[in-house]
Design a protein around this motif. Structure first.
Motif, PDB file in Angstrom:
ATOM      1  N   LEU B 119       0.831  -1.200   0.000  1.00  0.00           N
ATOM      2  CA  LEU B 119       0.000   0.000   0.000  1.00  0.00           C
ATOM      3  C   LEU B 119       0.867   1.252   0.000  1.00  0.00           C
ATOM      4  O   LEU B 119       0.604   2.214  -0.727  1.00  0.00           O
ATOM      5  CB  LEU B 119      -0.936   0.008   1.217  1.00  0.00           C
ATOM      6  CG  LEU B 119      -1.863   1.219   1.301  1.00  0.00           C
ATOM      7  CD1 LEU B 119      -2.792   1.274   0.095  1.00  0.00           C
ATOM      8  CD2 LEU B 119      -2.691   1.217   2.577  1.00  0.00           C
ATOM      9  N   SER B 120       1.960   1.240   0.796  1.00  0.00           N
ATOM     10  CA  SER B 120       2.764   2.456   0.855  1.00  0.00           C
ATOM     11  C   SER B 120       3.467   2.687  -0.486  1.00  0.00           C
ATOM     12  O   SER B 120       3.673   3.837  -0.893  1.00  0.00           O
ATOM     13  CB  SER B 120       3.754   2.400   2.015  1.00  0.00           C
ATOM     14  OG  SER B 120       4.828   1.586   1.689  1.00  0.00           O
ATOM     15  N   LEU B 121       3.792   1.611  -1.216  1.00  0.00           N
ATOM     16  CA  LEU B 121       4.377   1.802  -2.548  1.00  0.00           C
ATOM     17  C   LEU B 121       3.340   2.360  -3.519  1.00  0.00           C
ATOM     18  O   LEU B 121       3.643   3.241  -4.333  1.00  0.00           O
ATOM     19  CB  LEU B 121       4.924   0.476  -3.078  1.00  0.00           C
ATOM     20  CG  LEU B 121       6.197  -0.018  -2.412  1.00  0.00           C
ATOM     21  CD1 LEU B 121       6.588  -1.369  -2.970  1.00  0.00           C
ATOM     22  CD2 LEU B 121       7.335   0.967  -2.589  1.00  0.00           C
ATOM     23  N   VAL B 123       0.781   4.217  -2.762  1.00  0.00           N
ATOM     24  CA  VAL B 123       0.570   5.630  -2.430  1.00  0.00           C
ATOM     25  C   VAL B 123       1.753   6.458  -2.936  1.00  0.00           C
ATOM     26  O   VAL B 123       1.582   7.521  -3.531  1.00  0.00           O
ATOM     27  CB  VAL B 123       0.393   5.821  -0.918  1.00  0.00           C
ATOM     28  CG1 VAL B 123       0.357   7.294  -0.566  1.00  0.00           C
ATOM     29  CG2 VAL B 123      -0.881   5.151  -0.443  1.00  0.00           C
TER      30      VAL B 123
END
Lengths: 281, 293
Positions: B119-121, B123
């Motif tokens: 998810l952080s990638l 975003v």
């Protein structure tokens, strides 16, 4: 599989490092912004006193509206065209043509934004200028941005369409549905969460685009009352003023960066959850 | 009675014709929309080509700009672009490869850590490029004291390209057949041996494609570089020098230098040719790889 702890720790370290880039960005952009937010309060950035950073007036509202309008306009043009074009690539084009079409769209998706902006500047702006001066306007921004986002919408939509289970399509065909019937009644509804997810993702991209928009929208800070008026977007504001901004002015630019960051993160997370919805359920 | 049946039949025929007509119209609309979506951008490229090609020559590529870029060539920009790309990719490849290996080999996609990193990638890949510019300026240029330099530019660009490289590499690694994995496990290979001897060689061409795609993305970027790598048009002699990338040169010539448009168009042609070559190479490689399968 047997694994040495050092090797696995090294991999884990790179993974955590990659994941933490986002946190670093949030932290540093936030840290730069906090002093001014504390000093003048969040509402000062949305009050309608205009953008005069040297006199301590930091109204971001006209630029936020500019950003939103340009992105919304571009997405409204690009979405229907993109979905139709993806349907063409998946279901109408004969195979050799479909391959060439896909490759061309991939190439178009890689065109640098500065080249779109340059084309807008030398072709589109003079052309709009003949209809309604000055030419550098919200309309020019919408058109250039729509052209930029279109290949991306086509690619994400095509990707969503390829994931429609083929058995559904074959059963529909066996029931005697026409090609358009299968697409309109079966394929598109099933792929819709994926398509929407792509559209939301691309609206984030449209909102965050800097160069192409900055080169054609005229960059006047104002609330537009027609498509032919120049506007300035949040992104363009940062790019234009960062070079000479100092003190609170500079911090205000970081605040607008933070605002952009929050909006795009929201959009990406939204897209993520749309996509996670299971196909056909 | 008979005539009644006949007329019903004729009416059906008529409906079928109507349906056929409707579907032909829809098909026509779809074909023409598809044509429009490619022809407009291709016309754009054509216009820029017509504007830019007359200025293009070997001389243009091999001389320094004069009169703020109105005349002269783009040699310093080519060199700066190359330096920035090198620094960006040298940073991205080891970190990205490690992260992709971790995601594909050490965790499953639906484990907590896999989901958080994923998810952080996602975003990160949605963060506007100008925000990467702000971040790079605040961290690399100011905080770490690198100033407006090729190093700050390359590192900021690396942050932006990282998620793209990781995601494409991860896909390449996941394409490795399960049988290879099983065989390696049966032979009691260590994870490192499996990765070094089997996984990476078998995925090499796909990783090359990921590399090329990331290069194209880095080459196309402008907004990140304005406040990190800077504007200076001299040939950089060290990575702590400021250097102007090709895309920044196009922007500066067309917006800030009156009379700079012909050379901006020529630079745009050079940049576009580079992007097209990169695309063709990636396409060729992926085709050859599919043949080997």
């Amino acid at each position: 599989m047997r694994t040495s702890p050092t090797f696995q720790y090294n991999l884990q370290f790179t993974a955590l490092l990659s994941a933490s880039v986002l946190l670093f960005i949030l932290y540093f952009v936030g840290r730069e912004s906090i002093p001014l937010i504390n000093e003048v309060g969040i509402s000062a950035f949305f009050a309608d006193n205009g953008w005069y950073p040297l006199e301590g007036q930091y109204g971001l509202a006209p630029m936020l509206v500019g950003s939103l309008l340009v992105a919304l306009g571009a997405i409204m043009i690009a979405t229907p065209l993109g979905i139709i074009a993806a349907v063409f690539g998946q279901y109408y084009a004969p195979l050799p043509l479909a391959k060439i079409y896909q490759a061309t769209i991939e190439l178009l998706a890689g065109i640098p934004s500065v080249i779109f902006g340059f084309w807008g500047l030398i072709v589109l702006v003079p052309w709009i200028n003949r209809i309604a001066p000055p030419g550098a306007s919200m309309l020019a921004g919408i058109i250039v941005l729509a052209m930029m986002v279109l290949p991306l919408v086509i690619l994400t939509t095509a990707n969503a369409l390829t994931r429609v289970p083929p058995t559904y399509l074959r059963s529909a065909q066996a029931l005697g549905l026409s090609r358009w019937g299968i697409i309109y009644r079966i394929a598109l509804p099933i792929a819709m969460p994926g398509i929407l997810s792509g559209v939301v993702l691309q609206s984030g991209r449209a909102l965050g685009e800097t160069m192409a928009v900055m080169m054609v929208t005229g960059n006047v800070v104002q609330l537009p009352d027609s498509l032919f008026q120049p506007i300035r977007t949040l992104t363009a504001n940062i790019a234009l003023e960062m070079a000479y901004a100092v003190g609170d002015h500079r911090i205000a630019l970081f605040v607008s960066g933070l605002l952009l960051l929050i909006i795009t993160i929201t959009l990406v997370v939204m897209a993520h959850y749309l996509k996670a919805r299971r196909y056909g359920q | 009675m008979v005539s009644n049946i006949k007329s019903k039949y004729a009416a059906n025929e008529l409906n079928l014709n109507k349906a056929k007509f409707k579907h032909n119209i829809i098909a026509l609309a779809i074909w023409s929309t598809a044509l429009l979506t490619v022809s407009l951008p291709l016309m754009m490229l054509w216009t820029i080509g017509v504007e830019g090609f007359p200025q293009l020559s070997l001389q243009f590529l091999l001389t320094e700009p004069t009169h703020a870029g109105r005349s002269g060539g783009i040699l310093p920009m080519l060199i700066s672009t190359l330096w920035i790309l090198c620094i960006c990719l040298v940073t991205v490849v080891p970190i990205g490869l490690g992260c992709a290996l971790y995601l594909s080999e050490c965790v499953t996609a639906d484990s907590t850590i896999g989901r958080i990193v994923g998810l952080s990638l996602d975003v990160l890949s949605g963060v506007p490029s100008i925000v990467f510019g702000l971040f790079g300026y605040a961290v690399f240029a100011i905080q770490l004291g690198l100033g407006f330099s090729i190093l700050s530019g390359g590192l900021s660009l690396a942050c932006m390209v990282l998620p793209l490289f990781i995601r494409t590499t991860e896909q390449a690694l996941r394409a490795c057949p399960t049988a290879y994995r099983r065989a390696a496990e049966a032979l009691d290979l260590s994870l490192f041996a499996f990765v070094a001897r089997i996984l990476l060689p078998s995925a090499a061409s796909n990783i090359a494609i990921a590399f090329i795609i990331s290069t194209g993305r880095a080459l196309a970027e402008t907004a990140v570089l304005i406040f990190t790598a800077g504007y200076v048009t001299r040939i950089p002699s060290h990575w702590s020098d400021s250097g102007r990338a090709l895309s920044v040169h196009i922007y500066d010539l067309s917006m800030n230098v009156p009379g700079g448009q012909p050379n901006a168009a020529a630079t745009a042609v050079v940049l576009m040719l580079l992007i097209i070559v990169i695309n063709l190479v990636a396409h060729r490689l992926s085709k050859r790889w599919q043949l080997l399968e």
